[in-house]
Design a protein around this motif. Structure first.
Motif, PDB file in Angstrom:
ATOM      1  N   PRO A   1      44.398 -59.815 -30.908  1.00 58.46           N
ATOM      2  CA  PRO A   1      43.125 -60.509 -31.108  1.00 58.46           C
ATOM      3  C   PRO A   1      43.179 -61.894 -30.481  1.00 58.46           C
ATOM      4  O   PRO A   1      44.268 -62.467 -30.320  1.00 58.46           O
ATOM      5  N   PRO A   2      42.040 -62.463 -30.126  1.00 55.97           N
ATOM      6  CA  PRO A   2      42.042 -63.796 -29.518  1.00 55.97           C
ATOM      7  C   PRO A   2      42.507 -64.847 -30.521  1.00 55.97           C
ATOM      8  O   PRO A   2      42.394 -64.667 -31.739  1.00 55.97           O
ATOM      9  N   ARG A   3      43.067 -65.933 -30.015  1.00 57.68           N
ATOM     10  CA  ARG A   3      43.370 -67.059 -30.879  1.00 57.68           C
ATOM     11  C   ARG A   3      42.066 -67.553 -31.500  1.00 57.68           C
ATOM     12  O   ARG A   3      40.991 -67.419 -30.927  1.00 57.68           O
ATOM     13  N   ARG A   4      42.191 -68.180 -32.676  1.00 58.80           N
ATOM     14  CA  ARG A   4      40.991 -68.700 -33.347  1.00 58.80           C
ATOM     15  C   ARG A   4      41.211 -70.160 -33.714  1.00 58.80           C
ATOM     16  O   ARG A   4      42.261 -70.523 -34.245  1.00 58.80           O
TER      17      ARG A   4
ATOM     18  N   VAL B   1      35.676 -71.292 -35.302  1.00 52.46           N
ATOM     19  CA  VAL B   1      35.018 -71.552 -36.578  1.00 52.46           C
ATOM     20  C   VAL B   1      34.573 -73.004 -36.522  1.00 52.46           C
ATOM     21  O   VAL B   1      35.407 -73.912 -36.412  1.00 52.46           O
ATOM     22  N   LEU B   2      33.271 -73.216 -36.555  1.00 49.03           N
ATOM     23  CA  LEU B   2      32.698 -74.548 -36.366  1.00 49.03           C
ATOM     24  C   LEU B   2      32.180 -75.072 -37.693  1.00 49.03           C
ATOM     25  O   LEU B   2      31.391 -74.413 -38.371  1.00 49.03           O
TER      26      LEU B   2
ATOM     27  N   LEU C   1      36.665 -73.803 -48.107  1.00 51.10           N
ATOM     28  CA  LEU C   1      36.619 -73.331 -46.726  1.00 51.10           C
ATOM     29  C   LEU C   1      37.768 -72.381 -46.424  1.00 51.10           C
ATOM     30  O   LEU C   1      37.569 -71.299 -45.859  1.00 51.10           O
ATOM     31  N   VAL C   2      38.982 -72.769 -46.804  1.00 52.69           N
ATOM     32  CA  VAL C   2      40.154 -71.927 -46.531  1.00 52.69           C
ATOM     33  C   VAL C   2      40.059 -70.610 -47.297  1.00 52.69           C
ATOM     34  O   VAL C   2      40.415 -69.549 -46.767  1.00 52.69           O
ATOM     35  N   ALA C   3      39.538 -70.651 -48.522  1.00 48.41           N
ATOM     36  CA  ALA C   3      39.359 -69.417 -49.288  1.00 48.41           C
ATOM     37  C   ALA C   3      38.368 -68.490 -48.606  1.00 48.41           C
ATOM     38  O   ALA C   3      38.582 -67.266 -48.532  1.00 48.41           O
ATOM     39  N   ALA C   4      37.289 -69.070 -48.057  1.00 45.74           N
ATOM     40  CA  ALA C   4      36.287 -68.263 -47.346  1.00 45.74           C
ATOM     41  C   ALA C   4      36.884 -67.642 -46.089  1.00 45.74           C
ATOM     42  O   ALA C   4      36.619 -66.475 -45.769  1.00 45.74           O
ATOM     43  N   LEU C   5      37.702 -68.404 -45.374  1.00 51.24           N
ATOM     44  CA  LEU C   5      38.351 -67.870 -44.172  1.00 51.24           C
ATOM     45  C   LEU C   5      39.287 -66.715 -44.533  1.00 51.24           C
ATOM     46  O   LEU C   5      39.334 -65.699 -43.830  1.00 51.24           O
ATOM     47  N   ASP C   6      40.029 -66.882 -45.620  1.00 51.62           N
ATOM     48  CA  ASP C   6      40.924 -65.808 -46.064  1.00 51.62           C
ATOM     49  C   ASP C   6      40.144 -64.555 -46.449  1.00 51.62           C
ATOM     50  O   ASP C   6      40.533 -63.434 -46.094  1.00 51.62           O
ATOM     51  N   ASN C   7      39.047 -64.755 -47.163  1.00 53.07           N
ATOM     52  CA  ASN C   7      38.237 -63.613 -47.599  1.00 53.07           C
ATOM     53  C   ASN C   7      37.631 -62.851 -46.422  1.00 53.07           C
ATOM     54  O   ASN C   7      37.434 -61.635 -46.486  1.00 53.07           O
TER      55      ASN C   7
ATOM     56  N   HIS D   1      39.074 -62.692 -43.502  1.00 51.66           N
ATOM     57  CA  HIS D   1      40.191 -62.323 -42.629  1.00 51.66           C
ATOM     58  C   HIS D   1      40.063 -63.019 -41.271  1.00 51.66           C
ATOM     59  O   HIS D   1      40.118 -62.382 -40.214  1.00 51.66           O
ATOM     60  N   LEU D   2      39.923 -64.342 -41.336  1.00 54.73           N
ATOM     61  CA  LEU D   2      39.807 -65.163 -40.135  1.00 54.73           C
ATOM     62  C   LEU D   2      40.989 -66.138 -40.081  1.00 54.73           C
ATOM     63  O   LEU D   2      40.873 -67.303 -40.466  1.00 54.73           O
TER      64      LEU D   2
END
Length: 270
Positions: A5-8, A34-35, A74-80, A82-83
């Motif tokens: 997958p591409p870097r994020r 992710v902006l 924010l970090v919890a949302a990213l984890d949920n 899968h980002l």
């Protein structure tokens, strides 16, 4: 055959200035984004443009980093979702004009939260994943102001940038050999909305043009610096010379010089 997958990248303060320039630069390299910033409309417009132009994934996460729980949420949302984040650009920032005791404490508390606590917490929460995957980039957008004595007015600005520089240096040493590079990016005067927001546009507009850089150039140099593993990078020869001169000056002389110039301009800042 499977493809990686591409870097994020997660970019704070992405709606304008150096943050927006980082989004454009990284998207041109095919990096997913992710902006985050407070202005949802600006983020959505930028994300749509970058998806169309570069075909990258661009996720919008409107957020006020002055909230003490903002980073955790924010970090919890990213984890949920899968980002995973491979690249962190801690760019969000602003200035508080006037003398220290002229603003209420909450104004300063919000400033410290956005410019110091949030980038530190984001780094702490995202670094373990970077190390586990064997790749990471953290860019802390500091300033030339972090290398010179503090000036009257915008009391906490230079102090916050000096903190980011020292924090980046330590983190860069701690991550040696892990595949994670950490850089404090230190621009001087940069064409952006920063001075409009801080109310210093009229004053800084008097600075000679050779003192200014554009945001895309600052970002290209910063990305090259973090890829090269430089812990601190000062943009531009003029800014590098200013940093060196102040480093060589006796403290008392440097402070007097800043006090004299500070009556007209706030030195450094993006």
């Amino acid at each position: 055959m499977t493809t990686n997958p591409p870097r994020r990248a997660l970019i704070t303060g992405a709606s304008s200035g150096i943050g927006e320039a980082f989004a454009r630069e990284l998207a041109s390299h095919g990096i997913a984004l992710v902006l985050t910033a407070r202005r949802t409309d600006r983020l959505e417009q930028l994300a749509a443009e970058l998806r169309s132009r570069h075909g990258v994934e661009a996720t919008v996460a409107p957020l006020d980093l002055a909230r003490p729980d903002a980073v955790e949420a924010l970090v919890a949302a990213l984890d949920n979702q899968h980002l995973p984040i491979d690249i962190l650009i801690n760019n969000a920032g602003y200035g508080v004009p006037g003398y220290f005791d002229e603003s209420p404490w909450q104004t300063h508390a919000d400033f410290i939260q956005v410019l110091m606590t949030a980038p530190t917490e984001l780094s702490h929460r995202l670094l373990p994943g970077m190390k586990a995957r064997g790749y990471g980039r953290i860019v802390n957008v500091a300033s030339l102001a972090g290398h010179i004595p503090g000036s009257a007015g915008h009391t906490l600005y230079g102090a916050s940038k000096a903190y980011l520089i020292r924090f980046s240096q330590s983190l860069a040493l701690e991550t040696l050999g892990t595949g994670v590079n950490v850089t404090a990016l230190c621009p001087g005067f940069t064409y952006s909305e920063f001075h409009d927001v801080s109310g210093s546009r009229q004053l800084v507009s008097q600075m000679p043009k050779f003192m200014w850089m554009d945001a895309p150039t600052v970002v290209r140099q910063g990305w090259q610096a973090v890829e090269a593993g430089k812990a601190v990078y000062v943009n531009g020869r003029v800014n590098g010379l200013i940093k060196s001169l102040f480093k060589l000056m006796p403290d008392a002389l440097a402070l007097r010089l800043v006090e004299k110039q500070g009556r007209k301009f706030r030195m450094g800042g993006h």
